[in-house]
Design a protein around this motif. Structure first.
Motif, PDB file in Angstrom:
ATOM      1  N   GLU B  47       1.445  -1.577  -6.485  1.00 43.63           N
ATOM      2  CA  GLU B  47       1.882  -0.688  -7.538  1.00 43.63           C
ATOM      3  C   GLU B  47       2.570   0.532  -6.966  1.00 43.63           C
ATOM      4  OE1 GLU B  47      -1.108   0.458 -10.351  1.00 43.63           O
ATOM      5  OE2 GLU B  47      -1.929  -1.567 -10.303  1.00 43.63           O
ATOM      6  N   LYS B  48       3.774   0.794  -7.423  1.00 45.92           N
ATOM      7  CA  LYS B  48       4.442   2.012  -7.000  1.00 45.92           C
ATOM      8  C   LYS B  48       4.480   2.953  -8.203  1.00 45.92           C
ATOM      9  CE  LYS B  48       7.201   0.293  -3.218  1.00 45.92           C
ATOM     10  NZ  LYS B  48       6.081   0.281  -2.302  1.00 45.92           N
ATOM     11  N   VAL B  49       4.597   4.238  -7.894  1.00 45.44           N
ATOM     12  CA  VAL B  49       4.698   5.170  -9.022  1.00 45.44           C
ATOM     13  C   VAL B  49       6.087   5.013  -9.639  1.00 45.44           C
ATOM     14  CG1 VAL B  49       3.106   6.812  -7.989  1.00 45.44           C
ATOM     15  CG2 VAL B  49       5.552   7.045  -7.562  1.00 45.44           C
ATOM     16  N   GLU B  50       6.191   5.396 -10.875  1.00 49.69           N
ATOM     17  CA  GLU B  50       7.500   5.309 -11.537  1.00 49.69           C
ATOM     18  C   GLU B  50       8.476   6.278 -10.895  1.00 49.69           C
ATOM     19  OE1 GLU B  50       7.644   5.727 -15.758  1.00 49.69           O
ATOM     20  OE2 GLU B  50       5.822   4.518 -15.987  1.00 49.69           O
ATOM     21  N   ALA B  66       3.947  12.730  -9.467  1.00 50.45           N
ATOM     22  CA  ALA B  66       3.187  11.766  -8.666  1.00 50.45           C
ATOM     23  C   ALA B  66       2.555  12.428  -7.445  1.00 50.45           C
ATOM     24  CB  ALA B  66       4.096  10.638  -8.211  1.00 50.45           C
ATOM     25  N   PRO B  67       1.365  11.958  -7.055  1.00 50.87           N
ATOM     26  CA  PRO B  67       0.746  12.492  -5.843  1.00 50.87           C
ATOM     27  C   PRO B  67       1.451  11.969  -4.589  1.00 50.87           C
ATOM     28  CG  PRO B  67      -0.623  10.770  -6.799  1.00 50.87           C
ATOM     29  CD  PRO B  67       0.531  10.967  -7.726  1.00 50.87           C
ATOM     30  N   LEU B  68       1.322  12.715  -3.504  1.00 53.87           N
ATOM     31  CA  LEU B  68       1.929  12.307  -2.230  1.00 53.87           C
ATOM     32  C   LEU B  68       0.871  12.440  -1.144  1.00 53.87           C
ATOM     33  CD1 LEU B  68       4.571  11.669  -0.566  1.00 53.87           C
ATOM     34  CD2 LEU B  68       4.785  14.119  -0.254  1.00 53.87           C
ATOM     35  N   GLU B  69       0.809  11.433  -0.267  1.00 58.58           N
ATOM     36  CA  GLU B  69      -0.177  11.492   0.813  1.00 58.58           C
ATOM     37  C   GLU B  69       0.504  11.406   2.174  1.00 58.58           C
ATOM     38  OE1 GLU B  69      -4.199   9.396   2.544  1.00 58.58           O
ATOM     39  OE2 GLU B  69      -3.141   8.422   0.907  1.00 58.58           O
ATOM     40  N   VAL B  70       0.195  12.360   3.052  1.00 64.26           N
ATOM     41  CA  VAL B  70       0.827  12.437   4.366  1.00 64.26           C
ATOM     42  C   VAL B  70      -0.255  12.395   5.447  1.00 64.26           C
ATOM     43  CG1 VAL B  70       2.310  13.834   5.858  1.00 64.26           C
ATOM     44  CG2 VAL B  70       2.653  13.871   3.389  1.00 64.26           C
ATOM     45  N   THR B 119      -3.007  -0.670   1.390  1.00 65.11           N
ATOM     46  CA  THR B 119      -3.008   0.624   0.696  1.00 65.11           C
ATOM     47  C   THR B 119      -2.709   1.760   1.670  1.00 65.11           C
ATOM     48  OG1 THR B 119      -5.368   0.810   1.104  1.00 65.11           O
ATOM     49  CG2 THR B 119      -4.716  -0.076  -1.027  1.00 65.11           C
ATOM     50  N   PRO B 120      -1.547   1.699   2.343  1.00 63.01           N
ATOM     51  CA  PRO B 120      -1.254   2.751   3.330  1.00 63.01           C
ATOM     52  C   PRO B 120      -0.862   4.057   2.628  1.00 63.01           C
ATOM     53  CG  PRO B 120       0.615   1.292   3.111  1.00 63.01           C
ATOM     54  CD  PRO B 120      -0.454   0.741   2.216  1.00 63.01           C
ATOM     55  N   PRO B 121      -0.892   5.175   3.360  1.00 61.49           N
ATOM     56  CA  PRO B 121      -0.407   6.443   2.786  1.00 61.49           C
ATOM     57  C   PRO B 121       1.118   6.415   2.652  1.00 61.49           C
ATOM     58  CG  PRO B 121      -1.015   6.749   5.065  1.00 61.49           C
ATOM     59  CD  PRO B 121      -1.410   5.354   4.711  1.00 61.49           C
ATOM     60  N   ASP B 122       1.699   7.499   2.134  1.00 64.13           N
ATOM     61  CA  ASP B 122       3.141   7.489   1.858  1.00 64.13           C
ATOM     62  C   ASP B 122       3.995   7.824   3.082  1.00 64.13           C
ATOM     63  OD1 ASP B 122       2.798   6.951  -0.936  1.00 64.13           O
ATOM     64  OD2 ASP B 122       2.059   9.004  -1.118  1.00 64.13           O
ATOM     65  N   ALA B 365       3.973   1.884   0.473  1.00 62.28           N
ATOM     66  CA  ALA B 365       3.635   3.244   0.037  1.00 62.28           C
ATOM     67  C   ALA B 365       3.761   3.344  -1.481  1.00 62.28           C
ATOM     68  CB  ALA B 365       4.569   4.241   0.707  1.00 62.28           C
ATOM     69  N   LYS B 366       2.869   4.117  -2.082  1.00 63.81           N
ATOM     70  CA  LYS B 366       2.887   4.253  -3.543  1.00 63.81           C
ATOM     71  C   LYS B 366       4.059   5.123  -3.983  1.00 63.81           C
ATOM     72  CE  LYS B 366      -1.410   2.565  -4.651  1.00 63.81           C
ATOM     73  NZ  LYS B 366      -1.205   1.535  -3.598  1.00 63.81           N
ATOM     74  N   ASN B 367       4.366   6.138  -3.174  1.00 66.28           N
ATOM     75  CA  ASN B 367       5.367   7.112  -3.584  1.00 66.28           C
ATOM     76  C   ASN B 367       6.426   7.283  -2.492  1.00 66.28           C
ATOM     77  OD1 ASN B 367       6.797   9.225  -4.663  1.00 66.28           O
ATOM     78  ND2 ASN B 367       5.090  10.681  -4.695  1.00 66.28           N
ATOM     79  N   PRO B 368       7.229   6.230  -2.239  1.00 61.66           N
ATOM     80  CA  PRO B 368       8.189   6.306  -1.123  1.00 61.66           C
ATOM     81  C   PRO B 368       9.250   7.393  -1.322  1.00 61.66           C
ATOM     82  CG  PRO B 368       8.546   4.318  -2.436  1.00 61.66           C
ATOM     83  CD  PRO B 368       7.284   4.949  -2.940  1.00 61.66           C
TER      84      PRO B 368
END
Lengths: 307, 482
Positions: B47-50, B66-70, B119-122, B365-368
């Motif tokens: 699932e990716k964010v819109e 959208a959240p971002l994870e680094v 489920t890796p981070p972005d 990544a969810k939020n590329p």
């Protein structure tokens, strides 16, 4: 009463056995399964590759070198460590000169020595390895500086940087850090040997050496055997890995001179991203460990003594 | 003392049970369970964010809520530069939650389970001793192509694309197999021969631009009781930092490219032999600090900052790393490899400089878009200046040093780059074939040669065999210079 013996034991041990099955046996089965795949460890997709990993392992020079070093460690370390520990423990408990009022005593100051020997056991092996890394430092390390100070400058060497010496340097560190534990273990064992045995031997005029070989060692045999297996596990497993990983060049030593099996497993899995191949080497390590345990158990069988 | 023997028919000896269970337990070597602890699981949901709407302010179309994870490698450069840039991200997208920031020294241990679980981070700064193997990540299609970022308008000047604001070679370094750019290197490292201007002045010498001068200077230093060279003997893969550009200078760029491409007999090129023999001569004439083969990188750098050795092969991170032991008046500098003789293919000044701190965006990544936007912010002049000032390293952003008071080491890095001009070489072995470079060429090859235990001829033969084996090994992915 013999026939239900094992069911009886299993009944009592059902919880630990279940834990053991889930956390030890099952991962073993999984690892053996993964050793037939090309799993990288970095992505969830992999394929079965049959015996490819195994044929690769048998042709891998570094695997054979690591195996050689691991076997050398497992042969030498228990021998030297337990030998030293037995000697020290005997001196601390039985080896003293006869003084008034006691048939057997330790040497003078034995209570202090016990603490001194045990001290390295308190330190984590990582710290020990780091400390020794400083001692082995060729330019400003304690070893070379001492040699220089006593005028033996010609004996200075690169220690961990010298392929002929590096593995022995690692062994010295492992012996230094483990011997204290076994001194305490054997001391406890010796304390349970009845004093009258020694008194009888002394009356017969037995020397210290005879006393040791005829009384102390046979009565301690069980403890020695357990110690042997335990030390072997340390030499094959985590302690050897840690010392090599922290101290040696590379890590793995100049020209692979200190590479050991667990280190090779670690590097293959976490540096080269070949988890499938790493589990294959893990299976090799498992076989070596099983063989070692079997040999020790088989050779160690003796007539049980009762006292 | 009763009987404790189990051979009687009295049932069961207590010791017997204990002994057998102990034997069973001891046989279990932790390695195995440890390895399969990171066993693969089924892929996570993809699932990716819109996507958000693209605009001049938001060219990548980041979803503003959208959240971002680094995840940042917390090593020589620390993590503050990333935290500062994340603050700017949150300023740009006030509706998004605060960027989730993690810093670790153990990238692979931390992230391996997440890659396996899908489920890796972005955004990941994949660096350090536990760097995940890039070749495997690319080969297994775990990374996202960063071309949209490179083609986006740059942060400071919308008329320029991001790719046109970068230093030479950065984009190419991120390519493995054709056009897609998988990696964004954020730092820019200058490799070479590091020295102290003060130490050379004390010997009335300038940096030796020819090998004859180098030997003469080492001889002079030796008479004063100073060694010419030292290097981290425990990690001999530092030697290539000055040796590879030396080979490139002698024989031209093609020699290094052949080596990177694992071509047969690449190491048998006369340029390699000449360079190896020159370095071996340093050892044979006793110009290498005694005991060097047993030193770690920190120990050898300390010997060097104490003034016991003049030169050390290293990269520009050494300034930060050796800062605690560097004297005030040290005047740290970097030099290009000396010229061997007049027949060298490339002029003096040829240097190895390339990207460091590889940032990647996982394919899952969810939020590329957010991750790429974060990189776009980091590649702005302001962020780059902040990075350069705080960690004393150049960044991939071409510029960002004007008006900064640079240390001698930084300034000399800028100067050698200017002098090199077009002649910047970029050997790729350490990115493409980590094991070959570090363990086989470094440890087993060059380490043994520089310790005087193998001749150049033997070493070349050995390294060629390693390279041939790597070329044949079907379990690793192979790369070629474009």
């Amino acid at each position: 009463m013999q026939h239900g013996k094992y069911r009886f034991i299993a009944g009592f041990l059902v919880v630990p056995l279940a834990l053991y099955a889930v956390f030890v046996i099952w991962p073993f089965v999984q690892s053996i399964y993964y050793s037939f795949t090309d799993w990288t460890g970095l992505s969830p997709d992999f394929e079965m590759v049959g015996f490819d990993n195994y044929s690769k392992m048998l042709q891998d020079d570094i695997f054979w070198k690591s195996l050689q070093h691991s076997v050398l460690l497992v042969l030498l370390l228990p021998l030297v460590t337990l030998g030293l520990a037995l000697f020290f423990a005997f001196m601390l408990n039985v080896g003293g000169r006869r003084r008034k009022g006691a048939a057997v005593t330790g040497v003078r100051g034995s209570s202090f020595y016990k603490i001194a020997y045990f001290f390295p056991q308190v330190l984590s092996i990582v710290i020990v390895a780091l400390l020794f890394q400083f001692a082995f430092n060729p330019t400003s390390g304690m070893l070379n500086s001492t040699l220089k100070a006593i005028g033996a400058g010609s004996l200075q060497s690169d220690w961990l940087g010298d392929p002929d010496l590096a593995l022995y340097c690692v062994m010295v560190v492992l012996i230094w850090s483990t011997v204290g534990f076994f001194v305490v273990l054997f001391s406890a064992g010796m304390a349970s040997i009845p004093k009258d045995f020694y008194e009888a031997a002394l009356l017969d005029g037995a020397s210290r050496i005879t006393t040791f070989f005829r009384i102390t060692l046979p009565l301690l045999w069980d403890t020695v055997q357990s110690g042997w297996v335990y030390m072997g596990i340390l030499a094959l497993g985590v302690e050897a890995f840690t010392a090599v990983q922290v101290m040696t060049v590379g890590p793995g030593g100049p020209d692979y001179s200190t590479s050991v099996l667990p280190l090779y497993v670690y590097q293959t899995a976490f540096r080269d991203a070949q988890a499938g191949y790493a589990t294959t080497i893990g299976v090799g390590l498992l076989i070596v460990t099983m063989l070692f345990a079997a040999v020790v158990m088989r050779l160690g069988r003796r007539e049980r003594l009762e006292f | 003392m009763g009987s404790t023997s189990a051979h009687t028919n009295e049932g069961l000896g207590r010791r017997d049970v204990i002994k057998r269970s102990a034997a069973l337990g001891l046989i279990a070597v932790p390695t195995m369970s440890f390895l399969s602890a990171c066993a693969s699981s089924d892929s996570g949901t993809d699932e990716k964010v819109e996507k958000g709407t693209k605009s001049a302010k938001n060219p990548l179309g980041v979803n503003e809520t959208a959240p971002l994870e680094v995840v940042i490698f917390n090593g020589g450069f620390g993590e503050q530069y990333a935290i500062d840039a994340e603050k700017k991200y949150n300023e740009a997208f006030p509706k998004a939650p605060k960027v989730k920031h993690t810093a670790t020294e153990k990238i692979q241990s931390t992230l391996q389970p997440r890659f396996n679980g899908g489920t890796p981070p972005d955004l990941i700064d994949n660096s350090g001793a536990e760097q995940m193997d890039m070749g495997v990540l690319v080969g297994k299609k775990q990374l996202l192509d960063l071309t949209p970022l490179l083609d986006a308008p740059s942060y400071d000047d919308p008329a320029k694309k991001v790719r046109d604001t970068l230093r030479p070679g950065i984009v190419e370094m991120g390519q493995f197999d054709g056009d897609p750019v998988w990696i964004m290197y954020y730092a820019y490292t200058v490799y070479g021969v590091w020295y102290s201007q003060t130490a050379l002045e004390k010997l009335d010498a300038a940096y030796p631009e020819t090998w004859d001068d180098m030997l003469a200077l080492c001889a002079k230093a030796k008479r004063k009781g100073i060694a010419g060279w030292t290097y981290p003997g425990k990690y001999p893969y530092y030697i290539p930092f000055s040796l590879y550009p030396f080979i490139g200078k002698i024989g031209g760029r093609e020699v290094l490219d052949k080596i990177d491409n694992l071509e047969p007999n690449a190491w048998k090129d006369p340029a390699v032999k000449a360079a190896f023999e020159a370095y071996y001569e340093l050892q044979q004439k006793g110009y290498i600090l005694k005991g060097t083969p047993g030193l770690t990188h920190i120990q050898s750098q300390t010997e060097w900052t104490k003034g016991n050795a003049l030169f050390i092969p290293n990269g520009s991170w050494v300034e930060n790393e050796a800062a605690p032991t560097t004297p005030e008046d040290f005047k740290m500098m970097v030099g290009a490899p000396s010229s061997l003789d007049s027949s060298d293919k490339l002029p003096y000044g040829t240097i190895w400089a390339s990207g460091g701190e590889p940032f990647v965006v996982p394919a899952k990544a969810k939020n590329p878009e957010g991750a790429m936007e974060q990189l776009r912010i980091m590649l702005s002049e302001e962020s780059s200046k902040n990075f350069t000032q705080s960690v004393k390293s150049l960044s991939a952003f071409n510029g960002g040093t004007d008006g900064l008071a640079l240390s001698t080491a930084m300034q000399s890095g800028v100067d050698v780059l200017e002098r090199a001009g077009e002649n910047v070489v970029n050997p790729r072995l350490q990115d493409w074939y980590v094991k070959l470079q570090k363990e086989q060429i470094g440890n087993a090859g060059l380490g043994e040669m520089m310790a005087g235990r193998a001749t150049p001829a033997e070493t070349i033969k050995k390294i060629q065999a390693f390279a041939d084996a790597a070329a044949k090994d079907q379990s690793i992915k192979h790369y070629k210079h474009q």
